[in-house]
Design an enzyme around this catalytic site. Sequence first.
Site, PDB file in Angstrom:
ATOM      1  N   VAL A  56     -18.595  65.243  20.257  1.00  0.00           N
ATOM      2  CA  VAL A  56     -19.765  66.110  20.084  1.00  0.00           C
ATOM      3  C   VAL A  56     -19.472  67.556  20.472  1.00  0.00           C
ATOM      4  O   VAL A  56     -19.879  68.497  19.776  1.00  0.00           O
ATOM      5  CB  VAL A  56     -20.966  65.568  20.900  1.00  0.00           C
ATOM      6  CG1 VAL A  56     -22.132  66.549  20.847  1.00  0.00           C
ATOM      7  CG2 VAL A  56     -21.403  64.211  20.360  1.00  0.00           C
ATOM      8  N   PHE A  57     -18.760  67.762  21.574  1.00  0.00           N
ATOM      9  CA  PHE A  57     -18.492  69.117  22.039  1.00  0.00           C
ATOM     10  C   PHE A  57     -17.040  69.542  21.827  1.00  0.00           C
ATOM     11  O   PHE A  57     -16.656  70.648  22.201  1.00  0.00           O
ATOM     12  CB  PHE A  57     -18.855  69.233  23.525  1.00  0.00           C
ATOM     13  CG  PHE A  57     -20.265  68.797  23.819  1.00  0.00           C
ATOM     14  CD1 PHE A  57     -21.344  69.527  23.367  1.00  0.00           C
ATOM     15  CD2 PHE A  57     -20.512  67.617  24.512  1.00  0.00           C
ATOM     16  CE1 PHE A  57     -22.648  69.114  23.616  1.00  0.00           C
ATOM     17  CE2 PHE A  57     -21.803  67.193  24.768  1.00  0.00           C
ATOM     18  CZ  PHE A  57     -22.877  67.951  24.310  1.00  0.00           C
ATOM     19  N   GLY A  84     -17.746  61.337  23.147  1.00  0.00           N
ATOM     20  CA  GLY A  84     -17.186  61.427  21.806  1.00  0.00           C
ATOM     21  C   GLY A  84     -16.688  62.819  21.480  1.00  0.00           C
ATOM     22  O   GLY A  84     -16.220  63.560  22.355  1.00  0.00           O
ATOM     23  N   TYR A 141      -0.841  57.072  33.009  1.00  0.00           N
ATOM     24  CA  TYR A 141      -1.497  58.362  33.212  1.00  0.00           C
ATOM     25  C   TYR A 141      -0.594  59.311  34.007  1.00  0.00           C
ATOM     26  O   TYR A 141       0.031  58.919  34.990  1.00  0.00           O
ATOM     27  CB  TYR A 141      -2.832  58.191  33.928  1.00  0.00           C
ATOM     28  CG  TYR A 141      -3.903  57.504  33.100  1.00  0.00           C
ATOM     29  CD1 TYR A 141      -3.775  57.337  31.719  1.00  0.00           C
ATOM     30  CD2 TYR A 141      -5.064  57.026  33.695  1.00  0.00           C
ATOM     31  CE1 TYR A 141      -4.755  56.711  30.970  1.00  0.00           C
ATOM     32  CE2 TYR A 141      -6.055  56.395  32.953  1.00  0.00           C
ATOM     33  CZ  TYR A 141      -5.898  56.237  31.592  1.00  0.00           C
ATOM     34  OH  TYR A 141      -6.876  55.606  30.856  1.00  0.00           O
ATOM     35  N   GLU A 194     -15.403  69.038  18.622  1.00  0.00           N
ATOM     36  CA  GLU A 194     -15.174  69.358  17.214  1.00  0.00           C
ATOM     37  C   GLU A 194     -16.389  70.068  16.628  1.00  0.00           C
ATOM     38  O   GLU A 194     -17.522  69.876  17.099  1.00  0.00           O
ATOM     39  CB  GLU A 194     -14.878  68.081  16.418  1.00  0.00           C
ATOM     40  CG  GLU A 194     -13.624  67.353  16.886  1.00  0.00           C
ATOM     41  CD  GLU A 194     -13.396  66.051  16.121  1.00  0.00           C
ATOM     42  OE1 GLU A 194     -14.159  65.794  15.166  1.00  0.00           O
ATOM     43  OE2 GLU A 194     -12.478  65.308  16.494  1.00  0.00           O
ATOM     44  N   SER A 204     -14.287  57.683  26.447  1.00  0.00           N
ATOM     45  CA  SER A 204     -14.723  58.846  25.669  1.00  0.00           C
ATOM     46  C   SER A 204     -16.201  58.725  25.282  1.00  0.00           C
ATOM     47  O   SER A 204     -16.560  58.820  24.102  1.00  0.00           O
ATOM     48  CB  SER A 204     -13.865  59.012  24.408  1.00  0.00           C
ATOM     49  OG  SER A 204     -14.092  60.262  23.786  1.00  0.00           O
ATOM     50  N   PRO A 205     -17.096  58.538  26.269  1.00  0.00           N
ATOM     51  CA  PRO A 205     -18.507  58.273  25.959  1.00  0.00           C
ATOM     52  C   PRO A 205     -19.259  59.455  25.359  1.00  0.00           C
ATOM     53  O   PRO A 205     -20.304  59.257  24.738  1.00  0.00           O
ATOM     54  CB  PRO A 205     -19.095  57.890  27.321  1.00  0.00           C
ATOM     55  CG  PRO A 205     -18.192  58.524  28.326  1.00  0.00           C
ATOM     56  CD  PRO A 205     -16.828  58.475  27.717  1.00  0.00           C
TER      57      PRO A 205
END
Length: 289
Positions: free
Chosen positions: A207-208, A205, A48, A210, A202-203
């Site tokens: 949703v916000f 996903g 990271y 794409e 990435s819980p």
Amino acid sequence: MEIKLSPVIAGVMNWGDWHAKFNPTQTAELINHCVSNGITTFDHADIYGGYTTEADFGKGFAQSGLKREDIQLISKCGIQHTLGNRNNAVKHYDYSKEYIIWSAENSLKFLQTDYLDVLLLHRPSPLMHPDEIAEAVTKLKQEGKIKAFGLSNFTNSQTDLIRTRTEVFCNQIEFSATALQPMLNGSLDYMMVNNIKPLAWSPVGSVFKENTAQTQRLRKLLSGFAEKYGVTEDVILFAWIMQHPAGIIPVSGSTSAERLKNQMKATTVKLELMDWFAIWTESTGHKVP
């Protein structure tokens, strides 16, 4: 030895050079904010920030005033990236005994700690040998440098390979309302059967992130659910994950103090059965089988 992780984990991937670029004081403030709101586990990886974020976090933790036993630290090793100061011509994986030990000890130095609560292999390699991995893990455990050992992004068969030689505490996988595969391909069932703790990166996903037919369906549904349950849409998505009987722990990628605090509300949200299945339905675009 029982390892207890917080119900939501703070993923620090974006705290450093890859996004927020927090200075030590800002890092200390966010660590304290997380802990005061029940988020005591912090998820790292050596790569990271181009191999810089662990050291940045370590400086912040040193300023936080917290005791080491107040938090849990997870880190990952194995990816030899072309980023940072590694001078690698090709991105590759290294799971030699020597490298695993060297990498874990580097993480300890950078994080300014004597031990990791959990060390993970970041991604599977075709060249990994379970004997060599087990030798490294055994040595690190015997020396008190790690409490537990786990995996990240490993399939069931790859996990079985490692488990022939050493205990696997957890597997950190991608899982969300837009990444359903672990729920459907037997991965979560496998972890339940073998007492392996699933962690979900990435819980929320895509949703916000794409604008697709799938995410449009989900956003419309989540808007209504947010009003019904009195929480934000991301909390609904966390609650959906946490309602699975495998006991999945979401790893939040947020760098926002308020968003992290808010996401802990998922621990108090119990979705009605049909609402849980409605999220699955809208993700796929058709009724469940």
